[in-house]
Design a protein around this motif. Structure first.
Motif, mmCIF file in Angstrom:
data_model
loop_
_atom_site.group_PDB
_atom_site.id
_atom_site.type_symbol
_atom_site.label_atom_id
_atom_site.label_comp_id
_atom_site.label_asym_id
_atom_site.label_seq_id
_atom_site.Cartn_x
_atom_site.Cartn_y
_atom_site.Cartn_z
ATOM 1 N N ARG B 169 0.809 -1.202 0.000
ATOM 2 C CA ARG B 169 0.000 0.000 0.000
ATOM 3 C C ARG B 169 0.852 1.266 0.000
ATOM 4 O O ARG B 169 0.490 2.269 0.579
ATOM 5 C CB ARG B 169 -0.930 -0.005 1.217
ATOM 6 C CG ARG B 169 -1.997 -1.070 1.128
ATOM 7 C CD ARG B 169 -2.896 -0.836 -0.089
ATOM 8 N NE ARG B 169 -3.620 -2.046 -0.451
ATOM 9 C CZ ARG B 169 -4.822 -2.355 -0.012
ATOM 10 N NH1 ARG B 169 -5.443 -1.533 0.791
ATOM 11 N NH2 ARG B 169 -5.407 -3.460 -0.375
ATOM 12 N N ASN B 170 2.034 1.178 -0.590
ATOM 13 C CA ASN B 170 2.836 2.398 -0.717
ATOM 14 C C ASN B 170 3.208 2.583 -2.181
ATOM 15 O O ASN B 170 2.836 1.795 -3.042
ATOM 16 C CB ASN B 170 4.085 2.313 0.156
ATOM 17 C CG ASN B 170 5.037 1.237 -0.295
ATOM 18 O OD1 ASN B 170 4.712 0.442 -1.175
ATOM 19 N ND2 ASN B 170 6.202 1.213 0.297
ATOM 20 N N GLN B 171 3.914 3.647 -2.480
ATOM 21 C CA GLN B 171 4.322 3.889 -3.850
ATOM 22 C C GLN B 171 5.717 3.340 -4.094
ATOM 23 O O GLN B 171 6.541 3.264 -3.188
ATOM 24 C CB GLN B 171 4.313 5.387 -4.142
ATOM 25 C CG GLN B 171 2.924 5.936 -4.304
ATOM 26 C CD GLN B 171 2.896 7.157 -5.190
ATOM 27 O OE1 GLN B 171 3.920 7.648 -5.637
ATOM 28 N NE2 GLN B 171 1.725 7.665 -5.450
ATOM 29 N N ILE B 173 8.799 4.598 -5.969
ATOM 30 C CA ILE B 173 9.295 5.838 -6.554
ATOM 31 C C ILE B 173 10.163 5.516 -7.760
ATOM 32 O O ILE B 173 10.955 4.580 -7.712
ATOM 33 C CB ILE B 173 10.134 6.609 -5.515
ATOM 34 C CG1 ILE B 173 9.345 6.813 -4.229
ATOM 35 C CG2 ILE B 173 10.654 7.911 -6.057
ATOM 36 C CD1 ILE B 173 8.282 7.840 -4.318
ATOM 37 N N ILE B 247 12.416 2.641 -6.180
ATOM 38 C CA ILE B 247 12.791 2.964 -4.810
ATOM 39 C C ILE B 247 11.548 2.789 -3.953
ATOM 40 O O ILE B 247 10.514 3.367 -4.246
ATOM 41 C CB ILE B 247 13.279 4.432 -4.713
ATOM 42 C CG1 ILE B 247 14.377 4.719 -5.725
ATOM 43 C CG2 ILE B 247 13.709 4.777 -3.297
ATOM 44 C CD1 ILE B 247 15.685 4.055 -5.427
ATOM 45 N N ASP B 248 11.635 1.984 -2.921
ATOM 46 C CA ASP B 248 10.508 1.822 -2.016
ATOM 47 C C ASP B 248 10.315 3.121 -1.240
ATOM 48 O O ASP B 248 11.219 3.608 -0.576
ATOM 49 C CB ASP B 248 10.787 0.667 -1.052
ATOM 50 C CG ASP B 248 9.619 0.389 -0.141
ATOM 51 O OD1 ASP B 248 8.962 -0.640 -0.307
ATOM 52 O OD2 ASP B 248 9.351 1.223 0.753
ATOM 53 N N GLU B 249 9.103 3.674 -1.355
ATOM 54 C CA GLU B 249 8.805 4.963 -0.739
ATOM 55 C C GLU B 249 9.039 4.948 0.759
ATOM 56 O O GLU B 249 9.507 5.931 1.346
ATOM 57 C CB GLU B 249 7.326 5.293 -1.016
ATOM 58 C CG GLU B 249 6.862 6.623 -0.516
ATOM 59 C CD GLU B 249 5.343 6.723 -0.602
ATOM 60 O OE1 GLU B 249 4.865 7.828 -0.880
ATOM 61 O OE2 GLU B 249 4.648 5.699 -0.381
ATOM 62 N N THR B 250 8.742 3.845 1.403
ATOM 63 C CA THR B 250 8.770 3.777 2.857
ATOM 64 C C THR B 250 10.184 3.698 3.404
ATOM 65 O O THR B 250 10.533 4.388 4.350
ATOM 66 C CB THR B 250 7.949 2.556 3.332
ATOM 67 O OG1 THR B 250 6.671 2.619 2.716
ATOM 68 C CG2 THR B 250 7.815 2.541 4.830
ATOM 69 N N VAL B 251 11.006 2.850 2.805
ATOM 70 C CA VAL B 251 12.339 2.655 3.371
ATOM 71 C C VAL B 251 13.434 3.300 2.535
ATOM 72 O O VAL B 251 14.607 3.215 2.870
ATOM 73 C CB VAL B 251 12.643 1.153 3.587
ATOM 74 C CG1 VAL B 251 11.695 0.579 4.607
ATOM 75 C CG2 VAL B 251 12.551 0.374 2.290
ATOM 76 N N SER B 252 13.054 3.965 1.425
ATOM 77 C CA SER B 252 14.030 4.646 0.557
ATOM 78 C C SER B 252 15.156 3.734 0.108
ATOM 79 O O SER B 252 16.309 4.148 0.050
ATOM 80 C CB SER B 252 14.621 5.888 1.249
ATOM 81 O OG SER B 252 13.780 6.989 1.054
#
Lengths: 296, 296, 296, 296
Positions: B169-171, B173, B247-252
């Motif tokens: 449920r995140n973007q 990037i 790039i995982d939005e949550t953990v960058s």
């Protein structure tokens, strides 16, 4: 832009030595040159040295605290007064946060030392173990480059080829290869310089680099190799610098590898032996025993 | 450039096996092949194995120290002389830095062992817990690729399409997709090779990849699919290799996913069922139940 | 898109100060401006400050717990009732998980405090030591830019050049340089703006950046320098912003460096002194003592 | 390619809700949707929840061990037999590795439990503190986008502009902006789709993004805005998605920010108020108070 940025490298004269036909910068990349970058130093030194340094530091630090405890006789209960080893072992039990309690701080002086030692110990342990883990988990590529590069016809175009194999059993994501030709040149003003040229590749990236990859540079009229002879290449100290970068599938971190081919390692009119075979039942297999083999 | 880099992979012969129409490299990516890369091994093995190994190592190490304490009878106060379990439990209390103190080192020999054990324990615990955390926090993509790819007309051009959905449920990037066609070819010199071609996409990157993304490759005269028949594709062992990075939005951190479509998974003259619907009140919704559905 | 994102910077008016011919933003990049980004603050402050803050926090936290233990007289065995220092040292022994046991919790109240303190201690120690390690292992570039840039003929084309040297004894992988010209301009509508132009370079990347790199921008008719005079450049507050990025070979992490040249630091009709020499035996060496030297 | 990759998202129907003219995916990016990604869940939940969960887990785990110690009466010296709280506090002293020693394991059963608890404690503490530190050190961008985008003439070309400011007092290295126009379209086959178009920018990257950056897209004949009216834009649910990525200078990690402008937030024939001023002494300053201001 501070002044510091304008200071010269520490050792302002660096020799470039010819070894087996290669130009090597002397002393580059030796871990003991990093003394002003302690983190780099501790990361690149051999494990034996690293463990030795950590152990020595641990002993030294505990000895210093032991001496400090000895300054006040009677500061530690159940320690023989004036006995260095009892103070030393008490210090170990304190810094490692074991605290059996048989020996324990009797005086305010000893208690203050314990407070300081616990704080020094926590930071020191974090540093030591952090570096140990960083060493252990450092992302590395394990790829092997073919011993030589060859030039052979491919689709009727003379093509420079070399092979790369991934020695790990995982994939390198977004593997990219860049090949740069480096050679001596003199410009119109008579100045001597080492110039770099990118060599265009048939494929510079490979999304499925699991096993073997044959990297190819077509020697057409745009190639700096076009019309060059072996003598030209050697006179100009020509070398190919190959850089492979990618993301390790397992740890999702950047990895890289580098290789150089000098003029005498590029074999004209040779080709690589096959490494992909087919069994009688149609099943394919790769035999890396022929990986470095070339034939005329 | 050390000699090591030129050594061959450990197991020089690797089979490529056909399974359900796919070519698979046998044994690739199995965690137990990483024995020479202990960090990779410990990262990729199942949690049950990892925890088992950590526990076994912990027990083994403490047993060794227990035996060392037993070498000198009377070295540990309040331990039954010669009793392995008392020595073992004392070792545990020391390595885990608990140090109740009921059992405690009586002799210099025991104290030196305690010093060594504390040092081994600190490094060992850092390694074990560091790897455990690296396993837990390893960045992964959770994307789903449609079961098949289809070829249908889009703006009157035959277009190869497949769908990707982000299950988190995140973007993601800077999501980027690369599609490579891999097929057998023979060059002018009669040499057989597996060649790779990049397929140009209508969009190769997506700044807002939250839900679903239909990736499209127009089959125009520049496409390697142009004029190909299913028989051609199968004869040449054609497959599409799809790589998604972002790039995982949550953990960058960089994440990636990969999928392959073989010839029989590309359906000509089919199209995907809609997944975007509109309620009577004009509100839109996505119904993933039709995600894999195709229709002629 | 929350409201927060639309809030203005904290200090809405920022001065741009001219110092030695350079435009500098006042107070930018001073660590004490990071108070709303505690992690950045703790990473960028000097080591002395950082260690002071950690020590103060440690003392403060233990004092608070000491006061809490004092609230119930007799809560700690073997502590003088009402004595702050005994409570304080007991708290240290608890938070650092030493636990000698001579002082120990006597009551349920003290035991609950111990439970809370252990939990606070574990989190606090993890934060403090984690930041200490992050500071220590922060990837940095150690490159030196030549004091001035020069414009001289290269292959008969006037060329802007400056030099960069890597002060570390390792390689920077995939080193890339970007040079941007910044100058004041007025658009057709009469609006004043600071505009940026990329300067094309002979080579913008260098796969073998170990020693020295001469970066060159040819001033041909596409260059914004074409036909410009020194007076023009100074009037428009022209400056060159050089950004170097790459991957540190040793730690596989991104590093970067930045430098600016203002108009008066670009010397027309000068050239750099040689730094690459040859000994009588044909061996080459680099002498960084001439790195900043220019000659007409 | 495992079966798992083909499974659908957990909640197959997702609503897209119109809020203040924006299309929003319902429930996206709420931390409590991450239950199958525990690491993401623990990283994104509010600090209060995170600390609460860690505390609850700590209490629960110690309660379980307390019950296990109670199973054998007399297993812990100096604990009241059958008293839960004594067992609980003993467990705390063991798991946190304090080990005062007043209470201590009396039996082999208790000693085995201590061994297990120390091992569980070390792993658990590493997890908890590792996540706490990952939360604290998570790289974030603190940039502010102007409330609206404007379209005004720049060098006589109608240009779409918006502003971005960096709220931190450091630089964003290699800052890059990507602007994508998203709108509803119908293809030649009558299928409805949401299509994305990259908008070309005057500058898409900025090596010196410290203060403010005006991003500009010229609306020439290649722009998807060319000839469009506000009614067209609104009918097609047009929106601009702006993505900024870069490297945080301080921590050398990737950061990102995102913003969307809907049709009603793009003001035609307006321009931004100046924010760069000059004092009477020639010194320049930036006044962010006018950052969001537009004028016709």
């Amino acid at each position: 832009m501070t002044k510091a940025k304008r200071r010269l490298p520490r050792k302002p004269i660096i020799s470039i030595v010819r070894q087996n036909g290669r130009l090597n910068v002397q002393g580059i990349n030796k871990w003991y040159y990093y003394w002003r970058d302690p983190y780099h130093l501790l990361i690149t030194m051999p494990w034996s040295w690293f463990l030795g340094i950590v152990a020595s530091g641990y002993i030294l630090l505990n000895s210093l605290f032991a001496l400090a405890y000895l300054l006040q006789p009677g500061s530690i209960a159940n320690a023989r007064p004036g006995n260095f080893w009892d103070a030393f072992f008490f210090s170990i039990q304190t810094m490692a946060t074991i605290g059996y309690g048989v020996m324990n701080p009797q005086t305010d002086y000893a208690n203050v030392l314990v407070a300081i030692e616990s704080w020094v110990g926590l930071l020191g342990v974090a540093m030591g173990t952090g570096i140990a883990f960083a060493r252990f988990s450092r992302p590395t590529a394990r790829v092997v480059f073919s011993r030589v590069a060859v030039v052979t016809a491919y689709d009727e175009i003379p093509t420079l080829m070399f092979r790369v194999a991934n020695k790990r059993r995982n994939q390198i994501i977004e593997a990219q290869i860049r090949v740069v030709l480096v050679r001596d040149e003199m410009n119109a003003e008579g100045q001597f310089m080492r110039r770099l040229y990118d060599l265009p590749l048939v494929r510079a990236n490979n999304p499925i680099f699991i096993l073997s990859w044959t990297v190819m540079h077509p020697i057409d009229e745009y190639s700096p190799f076009y019309g060059a002879t072996l003598a030209d290449l050697e006179a100009a100290e020509t070398m190919l610098v190959v850089t492979l970068t990618g993301i390790d599938e397992t740890v999702s971190q950047m990895i890289h590898a580098r290789h150089t081919y000098i003029a005498s390692e590029m074999l004209w009119h040779h080709r690589f032996a096959d490494i992909l075979f087919q069994k009688s039942d149609g099943q394919r297999y790769i035999d890396y025993n022929h990986f470095h083999e070339v034939m005329p």
